[in-house]
Design a protein around this motif. Structure first.
Motif, PDB file in Angstrom:
ATOM      1  N   VAL A 140      -0.880  -1.465  18.563  1.00  0.00           N
ATOM      2  CA  VAL A 140      -1.100  -0.538  17.454  1.00  0.00           C
ATOM      3  C   VAL A 140      -1.894   0.669  17.961  1.00  0.00           C
ATOM      4  O   VAL A 140      -2.953   0.509  18.577  1.00  0.00           O
ATOM      5  CB  VAL A 140      -1.833  -1.230  16.289  1.00  0.00           C
ATOM      6  N   THR A 141      -1.350   1.859  17.683  1.00  0.00           N
ATOM      7  CA  THR A 141      -2.024   3.092  18.104  1.00  0.00           C
ATOM      8  C   THR A 141      -2.590   3.875  16.926  1.00  0.00           C
ATOM      9  O   THR A 141      -3.629   4.519  17.055  1.00  0.00           O
ATOM     10  CB  THR A 141      -1.053   3.994  18.899  1.00  0.00           C
ATOM     11  N   GLU A 142      -1.910   3.835  15.795  1.00  0.00           N
ATOM     12  CA  GLU A 142      -2.348   4.529  14.572  1.00  0.00           C
ATOM     13  C   GLU A 142      -1.842   3.727  13.381  1.00  0.00           C
ATOM     14  O   GLU A 142      -0.853   2.995  13.497  1.00  0.00           O
ATOM     15  CB  GLU A 142      -1.735   5.936  14.489  1.00  0.00           C
ATOM     16  N   MET A 143      -2.514   3.856  12.236  1.00  0.00           N
ATOM     17  CA  MET A 143      -2.048   3.161  11.034  1.00  0.00           C
ATOM     18  C   MET A 143      -2.579   3.848   9.793  1.00  0.00           C
ATOM     19  O   MET A 143      -3.563   4.572   9.848  1.00  0.00           O
ATOM     20  CB  MET A 143      -2.449   1.693  11.064  1.00  0.00           C
ATOM     21  N   LEU A 144      -1.877   3.589   8.685  1.00  0.00           N
ATOM     22  CA  LEU A 144      -2.233   4.203   7.408  1.00  0.00           C
ATOM     23  C   LEU A 144      -1.727   3.299   6.303  1.00  0.00           C
ATOM     24  O   LEU A 144      -0.635   2.732   6.413  1.00  0.00           O
ATOM     25  CB  LEU A 144      -1.571   5.589   7.302  1.00  0.00           C
ATOM     26  N   ALA A 145      -2.519   3.128   5.247  1.00  0.00           N
ATOM     27  CA  ALA A 145      -2.097   2.315   4.101  1.00  0.00           C
ATOM     28  C   ALA A 145      -2.289   3.102   2.812  1.00  0.00           C
ATOM     29  O   ALA A 145      -3.215   3.897   2.693  1.00  0.00           O
ATOM     30  CB  ALA A 145      -2.896   1.017   4.038  1.00  0.00           C
ATOM     31  N   ASP A 146      -1.397   2.869   1.858  1.00  0.00           N
ATOM     32  CA  ASP A 146      -1.503   3.438   0.523  1.00  0.00           C
ATOM     33  C   ASP A 146      -1.967   2.310  -0.392  1.00  0.00           C
ATOM     34  O   ASP A 146      -1.168   1.472  -0.805  1.00  0.00           O
ATOM     35  CB  ASP A 146      -0.153   3.992   0.071  1.00  0.00           C
ATOM     36  N   SER A 147      -3.256   2.273  -0.685  1.00  0.00           N
ATOM     37  CA  SER A 147      -3.832   1.162  -1.452  1.00  0.00           C
ATOM     38  C   SER A 147      -3.370   1.134  -2.903  1.00  0.00           C
ATOM     39  O   SER A 147      -3.664   0.185  -3.626  1.00  0.00           O
ATOM     40  CB  SER A 147      -5.358   1.200  -1.384  1.00  0.00           C
ATOM     41  N   THR A 148      -2.606   2.135  -3.346  1.00  0.00           N
ATOM     42  CA  THR A 148      -2.103   2.137  -4.724  1.00  0.00           C
ATOM     43  C   THR A 148      -0.771   1.406  -4.843  1.00  0.00           C
ATOM     44  O   THR A 148      -0.264   1.227  -5.946  1.00  0.00           O
ATOM     45  CB  THR A 148      -1.920   3.582  -5.249  1.00  0.00           C
ATOM     46  N   ARG A 149      -0.188   0.991  -3.719  1.00  0.00           N
ATOM     47  CA  ARG A 149       1.143   0.364  -3.742  1.00  0.00           C
ATOM     48  C   ARG A 149       1.050  -1.111  -3.372  1.00  0.00           C
ATOM     49  O   ARG A 149       0.385  -1.476  -2.422  1.00  0.00           O
ATOM     50  CB  ARG A 149       2.088   1.077  -2.786  1.00  0.00           C
ATOM     51  N   ASP A 150       1.762  -1.943  -4.131  1.00  0.00           N
ATOM     52  CA  ASP A 150       1.905  -3.358  -3.811  1.00  0.00           C
ATOM     53  C   ASP A 150       3.087  -3.532  -2.866  1.00  0.00           C
ATOM     54  O   ASP A 150       4.028  -2.727  -2.880  1.00  0.00           O
ATOM     55  CB  ASP A 150       2.153  -4.180  -5.086  1.00  0.00           C
ATOM     56  N   PRO A 151       3.100  -4.607  -2.066  1.00  0.00           N
ATOM     57  CA  PRO A 151       4.194  -4.801  -1.113  1.00  0.00           C
ATOM     58  C   PRO A 151       5.455  -5.364  -1.760  1.00  0.00           C
ATOM     59  O   PRO A 151       5.407  -6.026  -2.799  1.00  0.00           O
ATOM     60  CB  PRO A 151       3.613  -5.815  -0.126  1.00  0.00           C
ATOM     61  N   LEU A 152       6.589  -5.091  -1.120  1.00  0.00           N
ATOM     62  CA  LEU A 152       7.853  -5.723  -1.472  1.00  0.00           C
ATOM     63  C   LEU A 152       7.856  -7.109  -0.828  1.00  0.00           C
ATOM     64  O   LEU A 152       7.486  -7.255   0.335  1.00  0.00           O
ATOM     65  CB  LEU A 152       9.022  -4.896  -0.937  1.00  0.00           C
TER      66      LEU A 152
END
Length: 161
Positions: A140-152
């Protein structure tokens, strides 16, 4: 060996049915090599915290895997609830997976699917063929999450459960 009542030998059809009782998230692994490429993948997981490593498993018959291997990098797009159609599109063996999708580009250069719950940019560290799949390990080099979205989710052969 005598099997307990109800148990079955691990033949492919039963194996698939039984493992379908394990709920997973749904990802689309993407890369850029001679154009954008990607495939739907439920066999994704964290491998190590230090160093940060992830793994995914890809069918040995995948047309996308040789492009990921050649590129040496990929982005894990963690699909969000409501993106089942996108999951189906990237699971299909037909072309046009990226048609009418306004993708961004990850810091590493792989397509980032809009509306995903998270993105994990990786370099391909190693890979090992096992059975009818290959185990790929990415750093892993970079990452980003959208905490407003639930996973599929994928459960018992269905998306979005």
């Amino acid at each position: 060996m005598v099997l307990a009542e109800g148990f079955r030998p691990a033949e492919p059809r039963s194996f698939r049915t039984v493992l379908g009782h394990f709920c997973t998230g749904v990802t689309v692994i993407t890369t850029e090599h001679g154009g954008p490429a990607g495939f739907t993948c439920q066999a994704f997981n964290a491998l190590s915290m230090d160093p940060p490593l992830v793994l995914f498993c890809v069918s040995n018959t995948s047309a996308t895997w040789p492009r990921i291997r050649a590129a040496g990098f990929f982005c894990v797009n963690v699909l969000a609830a409501g993106q089942a159609e996108l999951g189906r599109r990237f699971a299909a063996r037909t072309g046009g997976r990226f048609d009418r999708i306004d993708c961004g580009s990850s810091p590493g250069g792989a397509p980032m699917l809009p509306g995903a719950a998270a993105w994990i940019d990786c370099t391909l560290e190693s890979h090992f063929p096992r059975g009818d799949h290959t185990i790929a390990i990415g750093r892993v080099t970079e990452m980003l999450a959208d905490s407003t979205r639930d996973p599929l989710l994928y459960y018992r052969g269905r998306l979005g459960v």
